[in-house]
Write a protein that holds these residues in place. Structure first.
Motif, short mmCIF file in Angstrom:
data_model
loop_
_atom_site.label_atom_id
_atom_site.label_comp_id
_atom_site.label_asym_id
_atom_site.label_seq_id
_atom_site.Cartn_x
_atom_site.Cartn_y
_atom_site.Cartn_z
N MET A 1 -10.31 27.85 -23.00
CA MET A 1 -9.78 26.56 -22.61
C MET A 1 -10.83 25.80 -21.81
SD MET A 1 -5.93 27.54 -21.33
CE MET A 1 -5.32 25.88 -21.39
N ARG A 2 -10.82 24.50 -22.00
CA ARG A 2 -11.68 23.62 -21.22
C ARG A 2 -10.84 22.91 -20.17
NH1 ARG A 2 -12.49 21.85 -26.71
NH2 ARG A 2 -11.16 20.16 -25.97
N LEU A 3 -11.50 22.25 -19.25
CA LEU A 3 -10.80 21.50 -18.21
C LEU A 3 -9.83 20.50 -18.83
CD1 LEU A 3 -10.33 20.70 -15.28
CD2 LEU A 3 -12.32 19.18 -15.46
N THR A 4 -10.25 19.80 -19.86
CA THR A 4 -9.36 18.82 -20.50
C THR A 4 -8.14 19.49 -21.13
OG1 THR A 4 -10.70 18.88 -22.51
CG2 THR A 4 -11.17 17.11 -20.93
N ASP A 5 -8.29 20.73 -21.60
CA ASP A 5 -7.14 21.47 -22.13
C ASP A 5 -6.12 21.73 -21.03
OD1 ASP A 5 -8.32 21.67 -24.71
OD2 ASP A 5 -9.43 23.45 -24.06
N VAL A 6 -6.63 22.14 -19.87
CA VAL A 6 -5.74 22.45 -18.74
C VAL A 6 -5.03 21.19 -18.27
CG1 VAL A 6 -5.63 23.28 -16.35
CG2 VAL A 6 -7.11 24.43 -18.00
N THR A 7 -5.77 20.10 -18.07
CA THR A 7 -5.14 18.88 -17.55
C THR A 7 -4.17 18.28 -18.56
OG1 THR A 7 -7.06 17.56 -18.24
CG2 THR A 7 -7.03 18.34 -15.95
N SER A 8 -4.51 18.26 -19.83
CA SER A 8 -3.60 17.68 -20.82
C SER A 8 -2.36 18.55 -21.00
CB SER A 8 -4.29 17.42 -22.15
OG SER A 8 -4.70 18.63 -22.74
N THR A 9 -2.52 19.87 -20.95
CA THR A 9 -1.36 20.76 -21.07
C THR A 9 -0.44 20.60 -19.87
OG1 THR A 9 -2.62 22.35 -22.38
CG2 THR A 9 -0.64 23.18 -21.29
N MET A 10 -1.02 20.55 -18.67
CA MET A 10 -0.18 20.36 -17.48
C MET A 10 0.53 19.01 -17.52
SD MET A 10 0.02 23.08 -15.75
CE MET A 10 0.98 22.34 -14.44
N GLU A 11 -0.14 17.97 -18.00
CA GLU A 11 0.51 16.67 -18.12
C GLU A 11 1.70 16.74 -19.08
OE1 GLU A 11 -0.51 12.19 -19.74
OE2 GLU A 11 -2.13 13.39 -18.89
N THR A 12 1.51 17.44 -20.20
CA THR A 12 2.59 17.61 -21.17
C THR A 12 3.76 18.37 -20.56
OG1 THR A 12 1.05 17.57 -23.02
CG2 THR A 12 3.20 18.58 -23.43
N GLY B 1 -2.56 28.69 -10.69
CA GLY B 1 -3.40 29.76 -10.17
C GLY B 1 -4.35 30.30 -11.22
N GLY B 2 -5.09 31.29 -10.85
CA GLY B 2 -5.99 31.97 -11.78
C GLY B 2 -7.17 31.14 -12.21
N THR B 3 -7.65 31.44 -13.40
CA THR B 3 -8.87 30.78 -13.90
C THR B 3 -8.66 29.30 -14.15
OG1 THR B 3 -8.32 31.52 -16.14
CG2 THR B 3 -9.90 32.87 -14.90
N SER B 4 -7.45 28.88 -14.50
CA SER B 4 -7.20 27.45 -14.70
C SER B 4 -7.32 26.70 -13.38
CB SER B 4 -5.83 27.22 -15.31
OG SER B 4 -5.83 27.66 -16.65
N LEU C 1 -9.89 23.61 -12.46
CA LEU C 1 -9.48 22.37 -11.81
C LEU C 1 -10.30 22.09 -10.55
CD1 LEU C 1 -5.61 22.69 -12.20
CD2 LEU C 1 -7.10 21.05 -13.37
N LYS C 2 -10.81 23.14 -9.94
CA LYS C 2 -11.64 23.00 -8.74
C LYS C 2 -13.12 22.85 -9.06
CE LYS C 2 -8.60 24.39 -5.33
NZ LYS C 2 -8.40 23.54 -4.20
N GLY C 3 -13.47 22.85 -10.36
CA GLY C 3 -14.85 22.63 -10.75
C GLY C 3 -15.67 23.86 -11.08
N VAL C 4 -15.05 25.03 -11.03
CA VAL C 4 -15.76 26.26 -11.37
C VAL C 4 -15.80 26.39 -12.90
CG1 VAL C 4 -15.77 28.77 -11.15
CG2 VAL C 4 -14.98 27.35 -9.25
#
Length: 98
Positions: free
Chosen positions: A1-12, A26-29, A33-36
């Motif tokens: 997953m990429r950052l955009t995957d995480v943000t778009s999934t959370m928005e959905t 939590g976790g790797t996502s 989100l924190k830039g790691v």
């Protein structure tokens, strides 16, 4: 997953909720989100109350892979009704949410 995957999934997910309870990612996502920059395979959403778990599960149920209880990943002695998370003074800052 990429950052955009995480943000778009959370928005959905958050859009699908009738009301948004307090939650943490939590976790790797959360690290993404924190830039790691690291590989993430899922999004860990933590909530404090069992009713909030049910709210998230109901909102996710129309999607192809709804939330599921995975007993093999749970700490020993927990079940869906007993697995709870409570923030403490020792809660790591690696969680993001509101």
């Amino acid at each position: 997953m990429r950052l955009t995957d995480v943000t778009s999934t959370m928005e959905t997910i958050l859009t699908a909720l009738p009301t948004v309870p307090p939650y943490r990612v939590g976790g790797t996502s959360a690290a993404l989100l924190k830039g790691v920059q690291l590989p993430a395979g899922d999004i860990d959403v933590l909530v404090a109350r069992r009713a909030d778990v049910d709210t998230f599960a109901a909102a996710l149920s129309p999607f192809p892979y709804p939330a599921a209880w995975l007993p093999e990943t749970a700490p020993t002695g927990t079940s869906p009704s007993s697995a709870t998370w409570r923030p403490t003074a020792a809660t790591p800052p690696s969680c993001a949410g509101r």
